[in-house]
Design an enzyme around this catalytic site. Structure first.
Site, PDB file in Angstrom:
ATOM      1  N   GLU A  37      45.299  55.798  61.910  1.00 57.08           N
ATOM      2  CA  GLU A  37      45.918  55.398  60.433  1.00 57.08           C
ATOM      3  C   GLU A  37      46.809  54.138  60.644  1.00 57.08           C
ATOM      4  OE1 GLU A  37      48.591  57.115  56.552  1.00 57.08           O
ATOM      5  OE2 GLU A  37      48.430  58.395  58.423  1.00 57.08           O
ATOM      6  N   ARG A 262      48.544  67.107  72.214  1.00 56.34           N
ATOM      7  CA  ARG A 262      49.142  65.956  72.173  1.00 56.34           C
ATOM      8  C   ARG A 262      50.071  65.521  73.355  1.00 56.34           C
ATOM      9  NH1 ARG A 262      51.493  65.154  66.084  1.00 56.34           N
ATOM     10  NH2 ARG A 262      51.284  62.999  66.769  1.00 56.34           N
ATOM     11  N   LYS A 272      55.378  57.719  64.268  1.00 60.69           N
ATOM     12  CA  LYS A 272      55.488  56.445  63.742  1.00 60.69           C
ATOM     13  C   LYS A 272      56.371  55.992  62.591  1.00 60.69           C
ATOM     14  CE  LYS A 272      50.764  55.929  63.269  1.00 60.69           C
ATOM     15  NZ  LYS A 272      49.640  55.594  62.807  1.00 60.69           N
TER      16      LYS A 272
END
Length: 564
Positions: A37, A262, A272
């Site tokens: 993204e 992850r 982020k």
């Protein structure tokens, strides 16, 4: 093309089975995608995902798409799009002509949503957000919506009018008609579209309805012919919805979603949103601050593509979340730089050293090796004279126990590549600080080897010639946070910022040859040097300039960060 491919893991085992005769992918080329993204810069956590995506395709002779997941227009920026591409290229991966945007598929995604309505598999709902939560149900109570049985024609009309911008935000959503009693809440008639009046970074104001990620992503994968949609473990519970979309929309292929754990690393944060808060709050100098876990920050600090890819390879791929020690990432860089970095001498906290029995007007060249573990790296010469600089902590007037460096009447020590010296005293300023160390040298010990073969018990000390040394600024880094888990439950990560994460040293003295080092190129890692006894350093790509040397410490010679 990258040099290494990933070793076998559970994802590869699945793929190999599916490539076999009779398998789902028999006769097909493995096709993956990396869909970041564009709402921030890539960090080391993304690096694990992209090395899995690109590395898996590479391992099986397949291809990998790069797709910007720009279905959420509120957070996206072309700055991030450019940075993401630069970071991936830096790591050694490429996508050739397979670069896409999720928004490229808005028209097709809308058409597929209309088809679902026509099939009776989607409906326009007008529950408010509060009502949506109220009617969601629980493990024993099904969800509900009074609009679930709205007629198809009415749904088609309302959805068209949603697209035309006739309703305010929040008035309507388009929901899939699946199972309001499902034990998986993601399947309880999830929202497929919502109304948003916001300008999209590529589509402008063409659209005021936007697809949800869980609806758009499987469609994008299928339209691109993705065979294996590899994603993080958080999407495991979303997989039934992924499969439902693929099965119920008229799509050209049927990708398979596979989830992996992850990457977590201690002493940092991987969100982020939180990294952006550090940037916007001025707690770091930017996304590329060398203390940040972003790839651009790691690159500026001196990390190499090989060290990061080796790190991702060695931590492996699993289905269980875990946290990796930041020191392991450091060890991957240290291992590489030990083999490749040229050794140089730099004095970070200088004090003058005067060899009182060395002729005042004499100068000579001392030969030193460039890299002791790589004989082919050759040698260089450095100037030597009566006046040198050494590290201030290499002299103690009153030594601590087991101190083997310079002290009056103490052990004889070696000057790296030069001579044996023995301190005789020191000069202090008006505040009692040592400003000059006095010593005598053995002229018959050039190269550090005494003519009589006596054993030298003192340390080997690095130095630079006082007349020719070049001034430099040196930046030393420690962990950005004092807590190994600053993002843990009931914690505010900002409470654990490490005030000692950056130490700036000015007036450092380095070999004159470093003044000729080329300035770092944009998007590349600067050349690495080992400052003897100090660590591995590189020129700062942002602040260094000809005549103004600024070095970042990439990593220490050993794991010396303080666990606070």
């Amino acid at each position: 093309m990258a040099e290494e491919t990933m070793s076998t893991n559970f994802i590869h085992a699945i793929i190999e089975e599916e490539l076999q005769p009779g398998g789902r992918c028999e006769g097909k080329k493995v096709h993956t995608r990396f869909p970041p993204e564009p709402n921030g810069y890539l960090h080391i956590g993304h690096c694990k995902a992209l090395t899995i995506d690109f590395g898996t395709a590479e391992k099986y002779g397949g291809i990998c798409n790069l797709r910007m997941d720009d279905t959420n227009p509120a957070k996206e920026d072309t700055e991030y799009v450019d940075a993401i591409q630069e970071d991936i290229h830096w790591l050694g991966f490429d996508w050739d002509d397979r670069f896409f945007y999720g928004s490229d598929y808005f028209e097709k995604t809308y058409e597929l949503a209309v088809d679902l309505i026509k099939k009776g598999l989607a409906y326009v709902c007008e529950l408010t957000p509060d009502q949506f939560r109220e009617y969601r149900g629980d493990t024993t109570t099904p969800a509900k919506s009074p609009w679930r049985d709205r007629p198809v024609e009415e749904n088609l009309d309302l959805f068209q009018r949603m697209k035309n911008g006739e309703f305010p935000e929040g008035k309507y959503t388009l929901r899939a008609k699946i199972d309001l009693a499902s034990g998986n809440f993601n399947m309880r008639d999830p929202v497929l579209y919502r109304i948003r009046y916001i300008e999209h970074h590529r589509q402008g104001t063409k659209w005021c309805i936007f697809p949800m990620y869980d609806f758009a992503h499987p469609i994008q994968d299928a339209l691109e012919g993705i065979t294996h949609s590899l994603c993080s473990l958080e999407y495991e519970n979303h997989r039934p919805l992924y499969d439902w979309v693929v099965d119920n929309c008229d799509l050209p292929s049927k990708p398979r979603q596979i989830e992996f754990a992850r990457l977590g690393i201690n002493y940092t944060v991987m969100s982020k949103r939180k990294l952006r808060a550090l940037v916007e709050g001025g707690m770091v100098s930017g996304w590329n601050d060398p203390r940040m876990p972003t790839l651009c920050g790691l690159r500026r600090r001196g990390y190499t593509p090989k060290s990061i890819r080796n790190f991702c390879e060695r931590i492996g791929v699993s289905k269980v979340d875990s946290t990796v020690d930041w020191a392991f990432l450091e060890s991957c860089l240290r291992e590489e730089l030990n083999e490749t970095a040229q050794r140089v001498m730099a004095v970070l906290r200088p004090v003058k050293l005067t060899i009182t029995n060395y002729p005042e007007d004499q100068r000579e060249e001392i030969t030193v090796e460039n890299n002791p573990v790589d004989p082919e790296a050759g040698e260089r010469t450095v100037p030597f004279s009566r006046h040198l600089y050494i590290e201030a902590d290499d002299f103690m007037e009153e030594p601590i126990p087991k101190y083997k460096r310079l002290t009056p009447g103490g052990l004889e020590c070696r000057l790296k590549g030069a001579y044996l010296i023995r301190p005789t005293g020191c000069v202090k300023d008006e505040n009692g600080n040592v400003v000059e160390v006095l010593c005598e040298y053995d002229p018959d010990s050039k190269g550090g080897n005494p003519a009589d073969g006596r054993k030298v018990k003192g340390a080997t000390i690095h130095w630079v010639d006082a007349e020719t040394a070049v001034d430099a600024e040196v930046r030393l880094y420690e962990y950005l946070f004092t807590d190994p888990d600053p993002d843990g439950p009931n914690k505010n990560f900002l409470d654990y910022l490490n005030p000692a994460s950056l130490q700036v040293l000015t007036g450092c003295k380095v070999e004159q040859g470093l003044a000729q080092v080329p300035m770092p190129e944009q998007g590349k890692t600067a050349q690495a040097y080992q400052f003897m006894r100090q660590g591995y350093f590189c020129l700062d790509s942002q602040d260094a300039a000809p005549g103004h040397l600024v070095f970042n410490r990439s990593v220490s010679l050993k794991d010396s960060f303080k666990k606070k």
